[in-house]
Design a protein around this motif. Sequence first.
Motif, PDB file in Angstrom:
ATOM      1  N   ARG A  49      50.907  -3.251  19.268  1.00 38.03           N
ATOM      2  CA  ARG A  49      51.933  -2.259  18.965  1.00 38.03           C
ATOM      3  C   ARG A  49      51.485  -1.320  17.845  1.00 38.03           C
ATOM      4  NH1 ARG A  49      55.297  -6.761  19.789  1.00 38.03           N
ATOM      5  NH2 ARG A  49      55.488  -7.160  17.537  1.00 38.03           N
ATOM      6  N   ALA A  50      50.757  -1.862  16.868  1.00 41.10           N
ATOM      7  CA  ALA A  50      50.292  -1.032  15.756  1.00 41.10           C
ATOM      8  C   ALA A  50      49.280   0.014  16.224  1.00 41.10           C
ATOM      9  CB  ALA A  50      49.675  -1.914  14.669  1.00 41.10           C
ATOM     10  N   ILE A  51      48.429  -0.362  17.177  1.00 38.94           N
ATOM     11  CA  ILE A  51      47.504   0.626  17.748  1.00 38.94           C
ATOM     12  C   ILE A  51      48.298   1.723  18.449  1.00 38.94           C
ATOM     13  CG2 ILE A  51      45.688   1.020  19.464  1.00 38.94           C
ATOM     14  CD1 ILE A  51      44.723  -1.837  18.905  1.00 38.94           C
ATOM     15  N   GLU A  52      49.245   1.315  19.263  1.00 33.47           N
ATOM     16  CA  GLU A  52      50.054   2.288  20.004  1.00 33.47           C
ATOM     17  C   GLU A  52      50.837   3.200  19.061  1.00 33.47           C
ATOM     18  OE1 GLU A  52      52.372  -0.318  22.397  1.00 33.47           O
ATOM     19  OE2 GLU A  52      50.858  -0.501  23.968  1.00 33.47           O
ATOM     20  N   ASP A  53      51.301   2.653  17.934  1.00 30.77           N
ATOM     21  CA  ASP A  53      52.146   3.415  17.019  1.00 30.77           C
ATOM     22  C   ASP A  53      51.350   4.293  16.061  1.00 30.77           C
ATOM     23  OD1 ASP A  53      54.356   2.237  18.148  1.00 30.77           O
ATOM     24  OD2 ASP A  53      54.658   0.782  16.542  1.00 30.77           O
ATOM     25  N   ASN A  54      50.122   3.898  15.727  1.00 31.26           N
ATOM     26  CA  ASN A  54      49.423   4.553  14.623  1.00 31.26           C
ATOM     27  C   ASN A  54      48.138   5.292  15.001  1.00 31.26           C
ATOM     28  OD1 ASN A  54      51.094   3.581  12.235  1.00 31.26           O
ATOM     29  ND2 ASN A  54      50.567   1.629  13.198  1.00 31.26           N
ATOM     30  N   GLY A  60      48.555  -6.515  11.870  1.00 30.99           N
ATOM     31  CA  GLY A  60      49.545  -7.295  12.607  1.00 30.99           C
ATOM     32  C   GLY A  60      49.302  -8.773  12.418  1.00 30.99           C
ATOM     33  N   ARG A  61      50.381  -9.574  12.533  1.00 32.26           N
ATOM     34  CA  ARG A  61      50.261 -11.022  12.358  1.00 32.26           C
ATOM     35  C   ARG A  61      49.739 -11.716  13.607  1.00 32.26           C
ATOM     36  NH1 ARG A  61      55.126  -9.400  10.348  1.00 32.26           N
ATOM     37  NH2 ARG A  61      55.384  -9.512   8.067  1.00 32.26           N
ATOM     38  N   ASP A  62      49.888 -11.074  14.750  1.00 33.51           N
ATOM     39  CA  ASP A  62      49.399 -11.649  15.993  1.00 33.51           C
ATOM     40  C   ASP A  62      48.926 -10.507  16.889  1.00 33.51           C
ATOM     41  OD1 ASP A  62      51.720 -10.541  17.248  1.00 33.51           O
ATOM     42  OD2 ASP A  62      52.857 -12.355  16.767  1.00 33.51           O
ATOM     43  N   VAL A  63      48.397 -10.861  18.062  1.00 37.41           N
ATOM     44  CA  VAL A  63      47.813  -9.833  18.921  1.00 37.41           C
ATOM     45  C   VAL A  63      48.861  -8.841  19.414  1.00 37.41           C
ATOM     46  CG1 VAL A  63      45.839 -11.230  19.617  1.00 37.41           C
ATOM     47  CG2 VAL A  63      47.962 -11.360  20.950  1.00 37.41           C
ATOM     48  N   ASP A  64      50.093  -9.298  19.613  1.00 40.04           N
ATOM     49  CA  ASP A  64      51.143  -8.388  20.064  1.00 40.04           C
ATOM     50  C   ASP A  64      51.452  -7.340  19.001  1.00 40.04           C
ATOM     51  OD1 ASP A  64      51.351  -9.684  22.499  1.00 40.04           O
ATOM     52  OD2 ASP A  64      52.967 -11.005  21.835  1.00 40.04           O
ATOM     53  N   GLU A  65      51.510  -7.773  17.740  1.00 35.79           N
ATOM     54  CA  GLU A  65      51.778  -6.815  16.665  1.00 35.79           C
ATOM     55  C   GLU A  65      50.631  -5.827  16.510  1.00 35.79           C
ATOM     56  OE1 GLU A  65      54.854  -9.101  13.647  1.00 35.79           O
ATOM     57  OE2 GLU A  65      52.805  -8.694  12.986  1.00 35.79           O
ATOM     58  N   VAL A  66      49.399  -6.308  16.663  1.00 32.59           N
ATOM     59  CA  VAL A  66      48.254  -5.397  16.565  1.00 32.59           C
ATOM     60  C   VAL A  66      48.276  -4.399  17.719  1.00 32.59           C
ATOM     61  CG1 VAL A  66      45.727  -5.255  16.678  1.00 32.59           C
ATOM     62  CG2 VAL A  66      46.829  -6.985  15.236  1.00 32.59           C
TER      63      VAL A  66
END
Length: 217
Positions: free
Chosen positions: A168-173, A160-166
């Motif tokens: 979401r990526a944890i939640e999604d993957n 992810g490019r920022d903490v919010d994207e990371v």
Amino acid sequence: MARLPQPLPYADQVAIFSRLRDADPAPVTELEHGNAFQLLVAVALSAQATDAGVNRATRELFEKVSTPQQMLDLGEDGLTEHIKTIGLFRQKAKNVMKLSRILVDDYDGQVPSSRAALMSLPGVGRKTANVVLNCVFHQPAQAVDTHIFRVGNRTRIAPGRDVDEVERAIEDNVPAEFQQNAHHWLILHGRYVCQARRPRCAICPINDLCPYEEKTE
């Protein structure tokens, strides 16, 4: 804008988190606390500070204060004296006093279990709220800090490019069975193994599954 790399496939995610779970089946936050209010205060104090530094400052404080009303009784000057070794301690003391007043007046002295309610408190951001939701209310909330941001991107567990994207990526993957403890395993891995300047790849339990190209010997 450059495209993010694809997260690791499901099978690799399962393998990685299975190893992290085997090494530490029941991970917990390293912030010392005795109840929800003390954890909320400790996390709020930990911004731009280390957990070890916060623990040194709060040990004596938490012997005296375990509720919002006791914090109000201690007063801002008393709190400031306890936490003056922590960065930004004056503003943090003001925020803790304000959130203690709100908890007493609006929540009967209890820490709310809603992210929105937690984030409405002075000095409480999404990361702080997620720590409380995860550690106290056992919700699979992902509190992304600099360690998790680094590990998520370096390993491609959660790019992810920022903490919010990371987050979401944890939640999604990350597979569902690992969601509750995912942020604990990732922060501890980043703190003690996958360190910023020189990752300790030689002792890394997921070395063979990690795509990071600049591995150390």
